[in-house]
Scaffold this active site. Structure first.
Site, short mmCIF file in Angstrom:
data_model
loop_
_atom_site.label_atom_id
_atom_site.label_comp_id
_atom_site.label_asym_id
_atom_site.label_seq_id
_atom_site.Cartn_x
_atom_site.Cartn_y
_atom_site.Cartn_z
N HIS A 65 0.83 -1.20 0.00
CA HIS A 65 0.00 0.00 0.00
C HIS A 65 0.86 1.25 0.00
CE1 HIS A 65 -3.47 2.49 0.62
NE2 HIS A 65 -3.01 2.95 1.78
N CYS A 91 -6.23 -2.92 -0.69
CA CYS A 91 -5.23 -3.46 -1.60
C CYS A 91 -4.97 -4.91 -1.22
CB CYS A 91 -3.94 -2.64 -1.51
SG CYS A 91 -4.10 -0.94 -2.12
N ASP A 137 -4.05 8.95 3.52
CA ASP A 137 -4.16 7.53 3.23
C ASP A 137 -5.57 7.24 2.72
OD1 ASP A 137 -4.16 4.80 3.13
OD2 ASP A 137 -3.53 4.48 5.20
#
Length: 244
Positions: free
Chosen positions: A130, A196, A147
């Site tokens: 990530h 992810c 994020d």
């Protein structure tokens, strides 16, 4: 193919537009589909400063491939070079080195730059599969962690804040030793709908965060915009400059 090494960044609408420009006549509207990105010029390269991108690097922008460090770092330099007096972009390996070796492991990374004269410091963070981004607002002494998955990573911005304090002491910039504040997703940013690696387009988001922060733009893109933004980033890398 000569300009980009592949058809990856080209949309079929652009092909029709170019044909109409060349032949001065209308062409039928294309079906809404993507051109194949499988045909590539294997020897194609893009060179910018110390960066060399091959087709293997550029093809990470195709479909839902994972971006690699080469693409991340060259794009970050393009962002930095758009306003070099105000922005400093840290290499994607910086944070991992800081996390594992402490300040001594990275203190030479800024030997030729005074980061405290900048407005923004941009630090891509790669943790396993990530990507995220730390942005340091130097004049306001803030460390903000962006994020798309909105995960709670308290260690990362705190590591950066400690780095800034150590850097200020070593450079004798005493006014920057204290007063740093840490924020998590201080601005409203587009979220990633799935974790992810199933949401590989999320890996592009830190690059777009960088661009928006430097240009003073809102984070107005969403997950549905990632294919278009990937094509745009491919073109920007080939042209070695940011495009509208």
């Amino acid at each position: 193919m000569q300009q980009y090494g592949s058809l990856i960044p080209i949309h079929v609408d652009e092909v029709v537009e170019k044909l109409q420009e060349i032949f001065s006549e209308s062409f039928s509207q294309p079906h809404r589909s993507r051109l194949s990105g499988t045909a590539m010029v294997r020897g194609f390269q893009v060179t910018y400063k110390r960066h060399v991108l091959t087709m293997d690097d550029l093809s990470t922008l195709y479909g839902q491939n994972w971006l690699n460090d080469q693409v991340m770092n060259m794009y970050g330099d393009l962002v930095m070079d758009s306003t070099p007096e105000k922005v400093h972009f840290f290499n994607s390996f910086f944070y991992d080195k800081l996390r594992t070796n402490g300040y001594d492991g990275v203190k030479r990374w800024t030997k030729n730059v005074d980061i405290f004269r900048k407005d923004l410091l941009l630090m891509p963070i790669h943790l396993e599969v990530h990507w995220s981004l730390v942005c340091v607002d130097v004049p306001h002494r803030t460390v903000t962690y962006f994020d798309s998955q909105r995960t709670l990573n308290r260690r990362c911005p705190k590591h950066i804040a400690k780095y800034l304090q150590a850097e200020a002491v070593r450079k004798g910039r005493w006014g920057f030793v204290h007063g740093w504040k840490v924020h998590k997703n201080r601005l409203k940013i587009p979220s990633c709908d799935s974790p992810c690696p199933s949401c590989c387009p999320a890996l592009c988001r830190p690059l777009q965060y960088c661009k928006c922060l430097v240009l003073g733009q809102l984070f107005s893109f969403g997950q549905q915009d990632m294919p278009r933004l990937r094509r745009l980033m491919y073109k920007e890398l080939c042209h070695c400059k940011l495009l509208p």
